[in-house]
Design an enzyme around this catalytic site. Sequence first.
Site, PDB file in Angstrom:
ATOM      1  N   ASP A 233       0.808  -1.231   0.000  1.00  0.00           N
ATOM      2  CA  ASP A 233       0.000   0.000   0.000  1.00  0.00           C
ATOM      3  C   ASP A 233       0.838   1.278   0.000  1.00  0.00           C
ATOM      4  O   ASP A 233       0.387   2.327   0.448  1.00  0.00           O
ATOM      5  CB  ASP A 233      -0.972   0.006   1.196  1.00  0.00           C
ATOM      6  N   GLU A 234       2.064   1.203  -0.508  1.00  0.00           N
ATOM      7  CA  GLU A 234       2.916   2.401  -0.494  1.00  0.00           C
ATOM      8  C   GLU A 234       3.437   2.766  -1.880  1.00  0.00           C
ATOM      9  O   GLU A 234       4.387   3.521  -2.007  1.00  0.00           O
ATOM     10  CB  GLU A 234       4.091   2.202   0.478  1.00  0.00           C
TER      11      GLU A 234
END
Length: 288
Positions: A233-234
Amino acid sequence: MNHNTNTRARLLISCLDQPGIVSAVSTFLHQYKANIVQSDQYSTDPSGGMFFMRIEFDLFEDGYEFSLIRTAFTDVAKSFNMDWRMELASRRKKMAIFVSKEDHCLFELLWKWRAKEIDVEIPLVISNHPNLKEQVEAYGLTFIHIPVTKSTKKEAEQKAVELLHEHNIDFIVLARYMQILSPDFVGTFPKRIINIHHSFLPAFIGANPYAKAFERGVKLIGATAHYVTNDLDEGPIIEQDILRVNHRYTTEQLKVAGRNVERIALARAVTWHINDQIIVHGNKTVVF
């Protein structure tokens, strides 16, 4: 002059900022009788920063094949050490959708696809659960159930990769696909996997983020659409959106608001990707 969309092409460029880039690109296109219909550029720092450019142009000379022009541009690109790509607007990208049990993001994409708001081919929808098979097949699409367990994860991913290659998939959309993809899978499709998640991260990690958000009395519900990298999620953020909420919202109402904002942000990110509006540089995106 009659405009034929078959002749519309897009050129995306990123390189170190230096004098003469715009002139070289314009001169090149002029040589091939191309007509620039839109040009956007952005420089991070005119003295030695990065330069980004997106040009849409029309080809009116029948004698010039698009593939010839794309090959010829290599010389210009080399002289400025460009990272670049040139695409025909008329080429419909092939999009695969991965989904688990939640259907809101999937249905938003399918509805927009049927309404011709997103102009792609969808050769297959892959899921680790069989739940949405009927709904997907009602759209005339192929639904493939690939169950995933801890012990079969590697084989399941391998099967998915084979299917994606078999169908010449251009990019993948994770429409609330609740599995963490391995570095091998992600590395097979760099900058070609789009994911969506709620924007409480990193504040409310783990299960029941909406219950935690409710307890804290949050005032904004958000969603982030991004390209997938090996950092969970980055990856580079494509789009974010928010909805304002208040103390009257129950946990369930917060979830509904969250689903709405996820659908909107994801569909927008997918549209921009299809239209070649995004340049990825490092862990950021430039969206024209």
